[in-house]
Design a protein around this motif. Structure first.
Motif, PDB file in Angstrom:
ATOM      1  N   LEU A 115       0.854  -1.242  -0.027  1.00 52.68           N
ATOM      2  CA  LEU A 115      -0.142   0.098   0.002  1.00 52.68           C
ATOM      3  C   LEU A 115       0.940   1.157   0.042  1.00 52.68           C
ATOM      4  N   SER A 116       1.674   1.266   0.997  1.00 54.85           N
ATOM      5  CA  SER A 116       2.210   2.681   1.046  1.00 54.85           C
ATOM      6  C   SER A 116       3.409   2.877   0.093  1.00 54.85           C
ATOM      7  N   THR A 117       4.238   1.885  -0.474  1.00 52.76           N
ATOM      8  CA  THR A 117       5.150   1.952  -1.416  1.00 52.76           C
ATOM      9  C   THR A 117       4.510   2.483  -2.845  1.00 52.76           C
ATOM     10  N   ARG A 118       3.139   1.971  -3.021  1.00 56.19           N
ATOM     11  CA  ARG A 118       2.602   2.243  -4.303  1.00 56.19           C
ATOM     12  C   ARG A 118       2.047   3.540  -4.428  1.00 56.19           C
ATOM     13  N   GLU A 119       1.622   4.016  -2.779  1.00 57.59           N
ATOM     14  CA  GLU A 119       1.128   5.427  -2.887  1.00 57.59           C
ATOM     15  C   GLU A 119       2.249   6.558  -2.694  1.00 57.59           C
ATOM     16  N   HIS A 120       3.535   6.084  -2.434  1.00 57.24           N
ATOM     17  CA  HIS A 120       4.555   7.032  -2.541  1.00 57.24           C
ATOM     18  C   HIS A 120       4.767   7.767  -3.628  1.00 57.24           C
ATOM     19  N   PRO A 121       4.996   9.382  -3.529  1.00 55.89           N
ATOM     20  CA  PRO A 121       4.988  10.198  -4.855  1.00 55.89           C
ATOM     21  C   PRO A 121       6.207   9.870  -5.707  1.00 55.89           C
ATOM     22  N   GLU A 122       7.289   9.102  -5.134  1.00 54.55           N
ATOM     23  CA  GLU A 122       8.419   8.791  -5.866  1.00 54.55           C
ATOM     24  C   GLU A 122       7.934   7.505  -6.858  1.00 54.55           C
ATOM     25  N   PHE A 123       7.127   6.596  -6.273  1.00 55.21           N
ATOM     26  CA  PHE A 123       6.573   5.661  -7.190  1.00 55.21           C
ATOM     27  C   PHE A 123       5.873   6.099  -8.322  1.00 55.21           C
ATOM     28  N   LEU A 124       5.106   7.194  -7.798  1.00 52.87           N
ATOM     29  CA  LEU A 124       3.941   7.688  -8.876  1.00 52.87           C
ATOM     30  C   LEU A 124       4.852   8.275 -10.086  1.00 52.87           C
ATOM     31  N   ARG A 125       5.747   9.143  -9.581  1.00 48.25           N
ATOM     32  CA  ARG A 125       6.563   9.863 -10.540  1.00 48.25           C
ATOM     33  C   ARG A 125       7.306   8.749 -11.528  1.00 48.25           C
ATOM     34  N   LEU A 126       7.851   7.892 -10.979  1.00 44.39           N
ATOM     35  CA  LEU A 126       8.585   6.694 -11.880  1.00 44.39           C
ATOM     36  C   LEU A 126       7.656   6.018 -12.720  1.00 44.39           C
ATOM     37  N   ARG A 127       6.514   5.584 -12.144  1.00 40.43           N
ATOM     38  CA  ARG A 127       5.510   5.123 -12.836  1.00 40.43           C
ATOM     39  C   ARG A 127       4.989   5.749 -14.030  1.00 40.43           C
ATOM     40  N   ARG A 128       4.932   7.095 -13.924  1.00 35.29           N
ATOM     41  CA  ARG A 128       4.522   7.929 -15.184  1.00 35.29           C
ATOM     42  C   ARG A 128       5.566   7.940 -16.120  1.00 35.29           C
ATOM     43  N   GLN A 129       6.629   8.346 -15.704  1.00 32.08           N
ATOM     44  CA  GLN A 129       7.782   8.358 -16.528  1.00 32.08           C
ATOM     45  C   GLN A 129       7.940   6.967 -17.274  1.00 32.08           C
ATOM     46  N   LEU A 130       7.702   5.816 -16.699  1.00 29.59           N
ATOM     47  CA  LEU A 130       7.935   4.551 -17.374  1.00 29.59           C
ATOM     48  C   LEU A 130       6.622   4.397 -18.201  1.00 29.59           C
ATOM     49  N   PHE A 131       5.548   4.680 -17.974  1.00 30.85           N
ATOM     50  CA  PHE A 131       4.321   4.535 -18.808  1.00 30.85           C
ATOM     51  C   PHE A 131       4.601   5.379 -19.876  1.00 30.85           C
ATOM     52  N   ASP A 132       5.159   6.546 -19.789  1.00 32.91           N
ATOM     53  CA  ASP A 132       5.259   7.479 -21.076  1.00 32.91           C
ATOM     54  C   ASP A 132       6.233   6.782 -22.201  1.00 32.91           C
ATOM     55  N   PHE A 133       7.325   6.426 -21.512  1.00 35.99           N
ATOM     56  CA  PHE A 133       8.354   5.671 -22.350  1.00 35.99           C
ATOM     57  C   PHE A 133       7.829   4.579 -23.102  1.00 35.99           C
ATOM     58  N   ILE A 134       6.982   3.471 -22.491  1.00 26.04           N
ATOM     59  CA  ILE A 134       6.395   2.597 -22.866  1.00 26.04           C
ATOM     60  C   ILE A 134       5.275   2.984 -24.266  1.00 26.04           C
ATOM     61  N   LYS A 135       4.762   4.068 -23.779  1.00 25.14           N
ATOM     62  CA  LYS A 135       3.580   4.376 -24.920  1.00 25.14           C
ATOM     63  C   LYS A 135       4.534   4.888 -26.003  1.00 25.14           C
ATOM     64  N   ALA A 136       5.551   5.805 -25.676  1.00 26.67           N
ATOM     65  CA  ALA A 136       6.299   6.178 -26.934  1.00 26.67           C
ATOM     66  C   ALA A 136       6.948   5.013 -27.752  1.00 26.67           C
ATOM     67  N   THR A 137       7.330   3.880 -27.286  1.00 24.20           N
ATOM     68  CA  THR A 137       7.950   2.849 -27.831  1.00 24.20           C
ATOM     69  C   THR A 137       6.848   2.364 -28.683  1.00 24.20           C
ATOM     70  N   GLU A 138       5.609   2.275 -28.370  1.00 22.37           N
ATOM     71  CA  GLU A 138       4.652   1.512 -29.066  1.00 22.37           C
ATOM     72  C   GLU A 138       3.996   2.473 -30.171  1.00 22.37           C
ATOM     73  N   GLN A 139       4.265   3.524 -30.317  1.00 19.38           N
ATOM     74  CA  GLN A 139       3.888   4.556 -31.558  1.00 19.38           C
ATOM     75  C   GLN A 139       4.798   4.370 -32.726  1.00 19.38           C
TER      76      GLN A 139
END
Lengths: 255, 267
Positions: free
Chosen positions: B243-267
């Protein structure tokens, strides 16, 4: 065992009893001359007589011996050769065509060749029986070895297992259902060829007994021999099934 | 404590890499699967590899395992070139159903690794029991894999890998076929097992959250041919918590960064 199974079993025994009764009826009415067809009563009497005098015991032992030696030789050679061919793609490609030629060859065609080379001897019988019985075992082994899950070989590699350990701990157990099925088929082939060899080469056994009884018009003895052969085939195949169930208990868990 | 020190060392980057890819290129059937991949994994590090399907993440893992040899470049383990698989590198395959021996019980499957390691048969039963207890399968020693659920089979495969006493654990989408609840439970168990043993881990997954949750570092691969596209250090406190790790701001920041990366590779 539930009721339906019991009922089916009772029904199958009833059918068998009907056949025996019909046989007795035909014999009693002399629809076929008693010289050729004894009733079940006379066949049974001949069986009892044969066993009490010891004659049938020795004939039965002879046939079982031919069958067992031939089958065991075929099993050992069939598994060994099948394992070598099955575990290598190159071997399969090169050897498979020759096998496809040899496999459908009727074994009866081999018998004169075997007699010419080995004479009317036990060695000839052993050769013919094992030559005929090797095919189902060898082909099943090739198939079993070729079908081993490749992932298991990767597991073996990452464990740095020796070649021998890979064969005995992974390939053989994985192929065992195929191999045992092949061995069961071969059992019947071995029995048939034992009788044929005994008839042709006059080797001691039930085949020889059946032939001599027929020539002397002792129809009751002839039928006693035939019945005994049927029982031999049945008992050996039941024993084989029991062994299979025991060895492949893990497969029952899978279903 | 030793493992904590090791982990600190790994993060601070003073140790020589345990596994090193040096300009590795792999061609299979005329196709370049991986091109010029350089990567160092330090002892005790938990590295996650993510990427779109077909980006060569499983292939990279197989190179690290020694199951593939690079077409050019080198894969080193403890500064020695990898020529073949080694016992101190254990692999957890995704398809646990194929990687277990169906004719051996749970105990027998663990025993396979102990036999390969040359442990005398008298010592095996105690060790097998201990390993099965470690992965949460006490009392299942006599069961065949086919009598176990997917999660239990994967635990069993992990137990067999632990029996190798590996320095490195390679995990190829190990929880990909499991349901969400089982998956989260096993994530935490793997984290505590790894913390206890101090093993190095390379963990391949297509689940970005899982990668950030588990890893000290996450690498995203670009497809056709496979090469490194992004590298993120995960500075989240351990032990991690669902729970707490997945709510951590750093977790969310990394998650956004990684999702953006994957999205970009799929285009």
């Amino acid at each position: 065992m539930n009721r339906a199974v019991i009922l089916w079993r009772v029904a199958s025994f009833a059918v068998a009893a009907c056949f025996i009764a019909l046989w007795q009826l035909i014999a009693n009415l002399k629809l076929v001359s008693p010289v050729f067809l004894p009733g079940p009563d006379r066949a049974w009497a001949a069986l009892v007589r044969g066993f009490s005098s010891g004659d049938l015991w020795s004939k039965l032992a002879g046939t079982l011996e031919h069958m067992a030696y031939g089958w065991l030789a075929a099993s050992i050679a069939g598994i060994a050769i099948g394992a070598i061919i099955g575990s290598s793609r190159t071997m399969r490609t090169y050897v498979a065509p020759s096998l496809e030629f040899l496999r459908p060859l009727p074994v009866s065609a081999i018998i004169p060749v075997a007699i010419a080379m080995l004479g009317l001897t036990q060695a000839m019988a052993l050769f013919v029986i094992s030559f005929g019985a090797i095919w189902p075992i060898m082909l099943a082994t090739i198939h079993g070895f070729a079908a081993v899950e490749p992932r298991l070989y990767e597991v073996a590699r990452s464990l740095q297992m020796s070649r021998l350990a890979v064969i005995f701990k992974i390939a053989l157990p994985s192929a065992s259902p195929d191999i045992l099925a092949g061995m069961r088929l071969s059992l019947t082939v071995a029995l048939i060829l034992s009788v044929v060899c005994e008839i042709l080469a006059g080797l001691d056994g039930l085949g020889h007994w059946v032939l001599l009884s027929a020539r002397a018009f002792r129809s009751a003895d002839l039928f006693a021999g035939v019945i005994l052969l049927g029982v031999t085939g049945y008992v050996t195949s039941v024993a084989m099934s029991l062994a299979e169930n025991k060895l492949l208990a893990w497969q029952a868990a899978q279903r | 404590m030793a493992s904590a020190a090791k982990r600190l060392e790994a993060v601070s980057g003073t140790a020589a890499p345990q596994i090193a890819f040096e300009s590795v290129t792999l061609q299979l059937g005329g196709k370049t699967i991986i091109e010029n991949l350089s990567l160092g994994v330090r002892a005790g590090e938990f590295l996650c590899i993510v990427g779109a399907s077909g980006c060569g993440k499983t292939t990279a893992l197989r190179l690290a395992a020694g199951l593939y040899q690079p077409t050019s470049g080198k894969v080193n383990f403890d500064s020695q070139p990898m020529r073949e698989p080694r016992r101190e590198i254990a692999i957890v395959f995704q398809d646990y159903g194929k990687a277990l021996l169906p004719w051996r019980t749970a105990a027998g499957n663990v025993s396979l690794a102990l036999e390969a390691g040359g442990m005398p048969s008298a010592e095996r039963p105690a060790r097998i029991e201990e390993l099965l207890r470690t992965v949460g399968l006490p009392g299942h020693a006599g069961k065949y894999p086919s009598e176990m659920s997917g999660g239990m089979q994967q635990r069993l495969q992990i137990a067999r890998c632990l029996a190798q006493e590996p320095k490195t654990l390679l995990m190829d989408e190990p929880f990909g076929a499991l349901d969400a609840m089982t998956r989260q439970g096993l994530q935490d168990e793997v984290l505590s097992l790894v913390a206890a043993s101090g093993a190095t881990v390379i963990f391949v997954t297509h689940d970005l959250d899982e990668a950030i949750y588990l890893g000290d570092r996450v690498i995203g691969l670009l497809p056709h041919p496979g090469r490194i596209g992004i590298e993120l250090a995960v500075n989240l406190p351990r032990p991690r918590d669902q729970l707490s790790t997945r709510e951590h701001p750093e977790f969310l920041r990394l998650r956004r960064q990684l999702f953006d990366f994957i999205k970009a590779t799929e285009q």
